[in-house]
Design an enzyme around this catalytic site. Sequence first.
Site, PDB file in Angstrom:
ATOM      1  CG  HIS A   1      71.438  62.475  79.058  1.00 33.46           C
ATOM      2  ND1 HIS A   1      71.974  61.281  79.474  1.00 33.46           N
ATOM      3  CD2 HIS A   1      71.968  62.716  77.834  1.00 33.46           C
ATOM      4  CE1 HIS A   1      72.800  60.821  78.540  1.00 33.46           C
ATOM      5  NE2 HIS A   1      72.812  61.674  77.542  1.00 33.46           N
TER       6      HIS A   1
ATOM      7  CB  SER B   1      83.317  62.123  80.200  1.00 32.58           C
ATOM      8  OG  SER B   1      82.675  61.619  79.062  1.00 32.58           O
TER       9      SER B   1
HETATM   10  P1  A3P Z   1      84.929  59.280  78.197  1.00 27.27           P
HETATM   11  O1  A3P Z   1      84.704  60.669  77.690  1.00 27.27           O
HETATM   12  O2  A3P Z   1      85.474  59.281  79.595  1.00 27.27           O
HETATM   13  O3  A3P Z   1      85.764  58.454  77.277  1.00 27.27           O
HETATM   14  P2  A3P Z   1      77.367  58.811  77.381  1.00 27.27           P
HETATM   15  O4  A3P Z   1      77.018  57.820  76.369  1.00 27.27           O
HETATM   16  O5  A3P Z   1      76.497  58.724  78.602  1.00 27.27           O
HETATM   17  O6  A3P Z   1      77.421  60.202  76.845  1.00 27.27           O
HETATM   18  O7  A3P Z   1      78.848  58.464  77.936  1.00 27.27           O
HETATM   19  C1  A3P Z   1      80.010  58.738  77.181  1.00 27.27           C
HETATM   20  C2  A3P Z   1      81.202  58.141  77.892  1.00 27.27           C
HETATM   21  O8  A3P Z   1      81.121  56.699  77.799  1.00 27.27           O
HETATM   22  C3  A3P Z   1      82.524  58.519  77.227  1.00 27.27           C
HETATM   23  O9  A3P Z   1      83.502  58.563  78.294  1.00 27.27           O
HETATM   24  C4  A3P Z   1      82.749  57.337  76.301  1.00 27.27           C
HETATM   25  O10 A3P Z   1      84.064  57.185  75.865  1.00 27.27           O
HETATM   26  C5  A3P Z   1      82.315  56.204  77.216  1.00 27.27           C
HETATM   27  N1  A3P Z   1      82.082  54.948  76.493  1.00 27.27           N
HETATM   28  C6  A3P Z   1      81.396  54.741  75.345  1.00 27.27           C
HETATM   29  N2  A3P Z   1      81.461  53.455  74.970  1.00 27.27           N
HETATM   30  C7  A3P Z   1      82.200  52.822  75.905  1.00 27.27           C
HETATM   31  C8  A3P Z   1      82.643  51.474  76.070  1.00 27.27           C
HETATM   32  N3  A3P Z   1      82.334  50.528  75.189  1.00 27.27           N
HETATM   33  N4  A3P Z   1      83.394  51.175  77.155  1.00 27.27           N
HETATM   34  C9  A3P Z   1      83.733  52.131  78.065  1.00 27.27           C
HETATM   35  N5  A3P Z   1      83.357  53.421  77.968  1.00 27.27           N
HETATM   36  C10 A3P Z   1      82.597  53.766  76.896  1.00 27.27           C
END
Ligand code: A3P
Length: 280
Positions: free
Chosen positions: A98, A127
């Site tokens: 990030h 999120s």
């Molecule tokens: P939410 O909190 O809205 O559910 P990162 O990996 O960049 O930290 O992002 C995390 C976000 O991606 C979270 O969002 C998580 O639930 C979502 N996420 C992870 N796997 C996913 C999938 N297979 N499909 C859709 N969203 C996903």
Amino acid sequence: VDSDGNHMVVKYANGYPFPSFEKLKDNLDEFKNWTPKPQDVFLFAYPSSGTHWLWEVTCMLIEGKAERLQLEKEHYMIENSSSKTLDNLKEPRVLNAHVYIEQVPECLLENNKIILISRNPKDTAVSWYNHNVADLETDYTGKFPAFYELFRVGNVPNGDWFNYNKTWWEWSKGRSNVLWVTYEDAKSDLKSVTKQIAKFLEIPASDELCQAIAQECTFKKMKAEKHNLLPFELRGDMSFYRKGQVGDWKNWFTVAQNEDFDQIWDEKMKDCDLPVQFTI
Ligand code: A3P
């Protein structure tokens, strides 16, 4: 400290606030002077944008199999890893972070393939809030309204959404070594996004493989199988696979917050053509 007096533990690297990973500053300083291999692929995104989701998709494409990975995911996240750890990972490597553009080595920006991911800032705020509350190391216990006040001015771990995305977006224009993907596009049609990534990486992936990867990486499946969770995610309440939807912000933002954010949006994005979808 938020407006209700709740503390959030952050670390600073190059002037930016980051979550409190152990050795974060050392790891990022080392990364700036690290030399990647030409085949290494990088995913960069503001947190909560679907980074680890698309990391899995990309790894599966490179492996050529729609199978749950048995990789030590934590080591593939640059903030978490020393240069030595990165060097020891099996090639070809898909690494994610990030980080801000100025924290990335020049040779990587010039020579490696980079996938940039963005997600609309309202869902990102929700999120990222839930992640920070669940992440025991951040030690944050505030409520969303207080977090929102910090997010709108970029005073949260990883800083300002606008600054982060606008800087990467402007830099990425016209570059053949960059693919920009959005969370919303991946949610609408993961198979197409998988194909797009395959084409960008010059991987001859069949239609069947892309379809199979998209099926393996649905939110439901990844959540049920607890795909590649990090140690702290196993300790927390699984914020990592929280809701996985576009538009959940409507359940969190008040009308006043929404109006406030739209105003900030108009001001900050007036000279930026980054494609953003708040609903699908
Ligand atoms: P939410 O909190 O809205 O559910 P990162 O990996 O960049 O930290 O992002 C995390 C976000 O991606 C979270 O969002 C998580 O639930 C979502 N996420 C992870 N796997 C996913 C999938 N297979 N499909 C859709 N969203 C996903």
